[in-house]
Each structure stands twice: as structure tokens, then as C-alpha cells.
Scaffold this active site. Structure first.
Site, PDB file in Angstrom:
ATOM      1  N   ASP A 125      -4.453  -7.832  10.024  1.00 36.29           N
ATOM      2  CA  ASP A 125      -3.228  -7.108   8.921  1.00 36.29           C
ATOM      3  C   ASP A 125      -1.927  -7.202   9.102  1.00 36.29           C
ATOM      4  O   ASP A 125      -1.090  -7.767   8.031  1.00 36.29           O
ATOM      5  CB  ASP A 125      -3.429  -5.468   9.316  1.00 36.29           C
ATOM      6  CG  ASP A 125      -3.179  -4.915  10.515  1.00 36.29           C
ATOM      7  OD1 ASP A 125      -3.098  -5.565  11.759  1.00 36.29           O
ATOM      8  OD2 ASP A 125      -2.781  -3.596  10.490  1.00 36.29           O
ATOM      9  N   THR A 126      -1.211  -7.022  10.426  1.00 35.68           N
ATOM     10  CA  THR A 126       0.311  -7.496  10.385  1.00 35.68           C
ATOM     11  C   THR A 126       0.471  -9.053  10.192  1.00 35.68           C
ATOM     12  O   THR A 126       1.545  -9.681   9.706  1.00 35.68           O
ATOM     13  CB  THR A 126       0.587  -7.269  11.729  1.00 35.68           C
ATOM     14  OG1 THR A 126      -0.012  -7.816  12.936  1.00 35.68           O
ATOM     15  CG2 THR A 126       0.742  -5.780  12.040  1.00 35.68           C
ATOM     16  N   ALA A 178      -5.187  -6.147   0.296  1.00 33.90           N
ATOM     17  CA  ALA A 178      -4.392  -5.839  -0.864  1.00 33.90           C
ATOM     18  C   ALA A 178      -3.140  -4.903  -0.293  1.00 33.90           C
ATOM     19  O   ALA A 178      -2.062  -5.074  -0.649  1.00 33.90           O
ATOM     20  CB  ALA A 178      -5.024  -4.756  -1.726  1.00 33.90           C
ATOM     21  N   ASP A 225      -2.066  -4.790   2.798  1.00 31.70           N
ATOM     22  CA  ASP A 225      -0.963  -5.688   3.759  1.00 31.70           C
ATOM     23  C   ASP A 225      -0.099  -6.359   2.787  1.00 31.70           C
ATOM     24  O   ASP A 225       1.009  -6.521   3.035  1.00 31.70           O
ATOM     25  CB  ASP A 225      -1.830  -6.757   4.525  1.00 31.70           C
ATOM     26  CG  ASP A 225      -2.921  -6.089   5.281  1.00 31.70           C
ATOM     27  OD1 ASP A 225      -2.986  -5.133   5.877  1.00 31.70           O
ATOM     28  OD2 ASP A 225      -4.161  -6.933   5.730  1.00 31.70           O
ATOM     29  N   ASN A 240      -1.283 -11.083   8.064  1.00 30.59           N
ATOM     30  CA  ASN A 240      -1.103 -11.228   6.454  1.00 30.59           C
ATOM     31  C   ASN A 240       0.088 -10.783   6.147  1.00 30.59           C
ATOM     32  O   ASN A 240       0.810 -11.383   5.279  1.00 30.59           O
ATOM     33  CB  ASN A 240      -2.394 -10.235   5.939  1.00 30.59           C
ATOM     34  CG  ASN A 240      -3.709 -10.680   6.428  1.00 30.59           C
ATOM     35  OD1 ASN A 240      -3.894 -11.693   7.196  1.00 30.59           O
ATOM     36  ND2 ASN A 240      -4.680  -9.764   6.206  1.00 30.59           N
ATOM     37  N   ALA A 286      -5.820   1.293  -7.471  1.00 32.90           N
ATOM     38  CA  ALA A 286      -4.923   1.113  -8.836  1.00 32.90           C
ATOM     39  C   ALA A 286      -4.362   2.199  -9.609  1.00 32.90           C
ATOM     40  O   ALA A 286      -3.738   2.132 -10.395  1.00 32.90           O
ATOM     41  CB  ALA A 286      -6.312   0.714  -9.760  1.00 32.90           C
TER      42      ALA A 286
HETATM   43  P1  ADP Z   1      -5.578  -0.842   0.986  1.00 27.40           P
HETATM   44  O1  ADP Z   1      -5.772  -2.436   1.041  1.00 27.40           O
HETATM   45  O2  ADP Z   1      -4.977  -0.712   2.428  1.00 27.40           O
HETATM   46  O3  ADP Z   1      -7.075  -0.489   0.807  1.00 27.40           O
HETATM   47  P2  ADP Z   1      -4.975  -0.058  -1.815  1.00 27.40           P
HETATM   48  O4  ADP Z   1      -6.320  -0.386  -2.018  1.00 27.40           O
HETATM   49  O5  ADP Z   1      -4.442   1.195  -1.689  1.00 27.40           O
HETATM   50  O6  ADP Z   1      -4.591  -0.548  -0.238  1.00 27.40           O
HETATM   51  O7  ADP Z   1      -4.284  -1.186  -2.444  1.00 27.40           O
HETATM   52  C1  ADP Z   1      -2.865  -1.573  -2.341  1.00 27.40           C
HETATM   53  C2  ADP Z   1      -2.170  -2.136  -3.445  1.00 27.40           C
HETATM   54  O8  ADP Z   1      -2.791  -2.927  -3.853  1.00 27.40           O
HETATM   55  C3  ADP Z   1      -1.916  -0.986  -4.335  1.00 27.40           C
HETATM   56  O9  ADP Z   1      -0.880   0.016  -4.212  1.00 27.40           O
HETATM   57  C4  ADP Z   1      -1.784  -1.789  -5.548  1.00 27.40           C
HETATM   58  O10 ADP Z   1      -0.440  -2.314  -5.614  1.00 27.40           O
HETATM   59  C5  ADP Z   1      -2.661  -3.134  -5.220  1.00 27.40           C
HETATM   60  N1  ADP Z   1      -4.136  -2.833  -5.856  1.00 27.40           N
HETATM   61  C6  ADP Z   1      -5.368  -2.518  -5.246  1.00 27.40           C
HETATM   62  N2  ADP Z   1      -6.130  -2.448  -5.965  1.00 27.40           N
HETATM   63  C7  ADP Z   1      -6.048  -2.738  -7.234  1.00 27.40           C
HETATM   64  C8  ADP Z   1      -6.247  -2.771  -8.426  1.00 27.40           C
HETATM   65  N3  ADP Z   1      -7.952  -2.383  -8.703  1.00 27.40           N
HETATM   66  N4  ADP Z   1      -5.584  -2.894  -9.705  1.00 27.40           N
HETATM   67  C9  ADP Z   1      -4.454  -3.041  -9.413  1.00 27.40           C
HETATM   68  N5  ADP Z   1      -3.658  -3.267  -8.445  1.00 27.40           N
HETATM   69  C10 ADP Z   1      -4.510  -2.922  -7.258  1.00 27.40           C
END
Ligand code: ADP
Length: 315
Positions: free
Chosen positions: A37-38, A264, A266, A40, A236
Site C-alpha cells: 500500500d505505502t 484505488a 493508494d 504504491n 464511486a
Molecule cells: P480503496 O481502494 O481503499 O477501497 P475506494 O474504493 O474508496 O478505496 O476508492 C478510492 C478512490 O478511487 C475513490 O475516492 C475514487 O477516487 C476512486 N474510485 C474507486 N472506485 C471508483 C469507481 N467505480 N469509479 C470512479 N472512481 C472510483
């Protein structure tokens, strides 16, 4: 502006395709890469134009060498990385399950990164290095893999570092398998959030760790910890920002082809921190975080090849 990211980078084995066997069955072909994670986040912050130092421990094997080569290829400072003779990095393997999910198996119990901040002599040299940084970035995974004594040393150092004007950024990245219990994780994470200036949290992880029903609960709790800048990622759904007493929702632009959401959060953190450290407002930094994450989820894997990423940046 200089940032140091602390944590673990692992060898990754991910299925690329499957080949048919003569017996009629199939076996996966695996692609080997590196992620964490860190790590990336460090890569994308460096690509965003901020000086980055990656802080971890590695072994003296060819995979550790390759990690150093890759970091150097991203212009990331590796001078604070200690090498432990006879050791090698942790490993994880990704499996595609029949229901379309991805299952992760880890072999990381002996990873040298677990000794972060553990050795007294190395720690003093490392503290000097960290004091020269404007910002330190760590995650709940960094904390989970460290020993309890080393963690206490790091916490004490963060207090001193912040008192001298340094800023701390933190993502809780809650991974239940790395902790003895959720309660143990909450106790440690709460201590570190009290030494955090910028918390970049994912709501799903917060729900799993604290049982939040609504994002407001998450915001209130972190306010109580004294976090002055709180960003809550929700896939999203709009990103929430709590800053200077106000809670604001900022839309996430739609991404037409989501290929793989690995990394996403990271990469969002990287886009946010790179912008923020270069003087952008929290709102503009969230937009930068969304842009970085959008690019990463449009590709397979956490790290997009550097040339491809920078070419898209130049467009
Ligand atoms: P994690 O990877 O920690 O689970 P998230 O799923 O909340 O984090 O996503 C982190 C960021 O990635 C979101 O704030 C957004 O910017 C982007 N993101 C994630 N999924 C989507 C999606 N389906 N459509 C558009 N952006 C997304």
C-alpha cells in the site's frame, strides 16, 4: 517538499491467463510484480513531482535488489532502506475465485519490513533522516506488521516530529488478518490518529474497524482524535472532506471502464498528497486524488508502467 513513506513492499504473483493441461484441467500463468500500500502511494507521489523517500527493510536477495532498482527508476530515495542479510521480502499471491472475486494469500511473517523501527542503532539514524522530511506517510498496514515496542517508539517519535512542525498523513487500511483482534487494531489506530494531521480513510475499512453506520460517525470520531484534515473515500460515491469545521461532499467523476480497483485508495492518497504538499487546497487535492485513482483503476494492477502514466499526464 519532501515526503517519506514507511511500510512494506512485497513480491506479487497474479494470474494473467490460464493454460490448458493435457489432462483436461487448467493451471494459471502468473505474472510477477511488486506492490504494497505505502509503496504504491510512494510511486505515484513521486510521479506527481514531490521528492519521496521510501522507508522499509529488505533482504540481500535478487527480489530485494529489484525493489531498489524499481524505486530508483521512480527517482525515489532508497538511502534509508536497511538490508538484512539472508532475508527476502514477503510474498502474496492473487487467485481469481469462481465468483469473480480476487482472493489474496500472504507469506509475509518473516518479512524484513516487520523490523521497522525495531533496532535501536538503526532507529536513531532513521529518525535523523525522517526529521529532514516535511511529511511522513504511513498506514494501518505499516503499524500492523511492526512489533509493539517498535510501534511505541514510532509513536513517540511522531509526537516529537509534529512538535517540530512536521506533518503526518495516515490511511487506516484496516486488514483484519494482520491484527490479533479488531479491538487491538482500534487501540493502535486511535493512538496514531491522535498524531495525524491528514487522515485519508476508506469508509468501508472504517465500517469494518469501528462499526460505523454513517460517514458522520467517522467524521465525528476523527475530529475527537484531533485530525485537522479528514478525507473519507467511498469508491464511486462522493469523497467527504472535513476541514476547518465543515463537512463537504466532493463528487467523483465517473470512470467509463473500471478494469481493476486494486490500488484505488493508494493512488487517490498519492494524488491528494502530491497536490496538497505543492500548495493546492484540500478540495483541489481531492480532485487530483480522483484523477490519479481514475487512471489506476482503468488498468490491471496497482502500478501502471511509468512511461504510460506520464504520457497520460502530459496530454
Ligand atoms: P480503496 O481502494 O481503499 O477501497 P475506494 O474504493 O474508496 O478505496 O476508492 C478510492 C478512490 O478511487 C475513490 O475516492 C475514487 O477516487 C476512486 N474510485 C474507486 N472506485 C471508483 C469507481 N467505480 N469509479 C470512479 N472512481 C472510483
Amino acid at each position: 517538499m519532501k515526503l517519506a513513506a514507511l511500510g512494506e513492499v512485497m513480491v506479487e504473483l497474479a494470474p494473467q491467463a490460464s493454460v490448458q493441461e493435457q489432462s483436461g484441467g487448467s493451471k494459471p500463468l502468473l505474472a510477477q510484480s511488486y506492490a504494497g500500500d505505502t509503496y504504491n502511494t510512494a510511486v505515484y507521489i513521486a510521479r506527481g513531482g514531490v521528492s519521496v523517500s521510501y522507508v522499509t527493510l529488505l533482504g540481500d536477495d535478487p527480489y530485494s535488489e529489484e525493489v531498489l532498482t524499481r524505486l530508483a527508476g521512480e527517482s525515489i530515495d532508497t538511502s534509508a532502506i536497511a538490508r538484512l542479510p539472508g532475508r527476502c521480502p514477503g510474498l502474496y499471491m492473487i487467485q481469481n475465485t469462481p465468483d469473480g472475486e480476487r482472493y489474496f494469500t500472504y507469506w509475509r511473517g518473516q518479512a524484513p519490513a516487520r523490523e521497522l523501527f525495531a533496532d535501536a542503532d538503526r532507529r536513531e539514524a532513521l529518525k535523523d533522516h525522517l526529521r529532514s522530511m516535511d511529511c511522513l506517510y504511513l498506514s494501518g498496514i505499516t503499524l500492523a506488521i511492526m512489533g509493539a515496542d517498535a510501534r511505541a517508539e514510532l509513536l513517540a517519535f511522531l509526537k516529537e516530529y509534529r512538535a517540530a512542525g512536521g506533518r503526518v498523513a495516515f490511511d487506516s487500511n484496516y486488514r483484519p488478518r494482520l491484527w490479533d483482534s479488531a479491538e487491538a487494531a482500534r487501540e493502535v489506530v486511535a493512538e496514531f490518529l491522535q498524531q495525524t494531521d491528514m487522515a485519508l480513510l476508506t469508509f468501508e475499512d472504517e465500517q469494518a474497524l469501528w462499526g460505523d453506520k454513517r460517514a458522520g460517525q467517522c467524521a465525528k470520531r476523527n475530529c475527537g482524535f484531533g485530525v485537522s484534515e479528514l478525507v473519507i473515500k467511498r469508491g464511486a460515491e462522493p469523497v467527504l472532506l472535513q476541514y476547518e469545521g465543515e463537512l463537504t461532499a466532493i463528487d467523483v467523476p465517473p470512470v467509463s471502464s473500471v478494469v481493476d480497483t486494486t490500488g484505488a485508495g493508494d493512488s487517490f492518497n498519492a494524488g491528494y498528497l502530491a497536490a496538497r504538499l505543492q500548495g493546492a487546497s484540500p478540495e483541489a487535492s481531492i480532485a487530483a486524488g480522483n484523477r490519479c485513482a481514475a487512471r489506476v483503476i482503468g488498468h490491471r494492477g496497482a502500478i501502471i508502467p511509468r512511461a504510460e502514466y506520464l504520457a497520460a499526464d502530459a496530454e
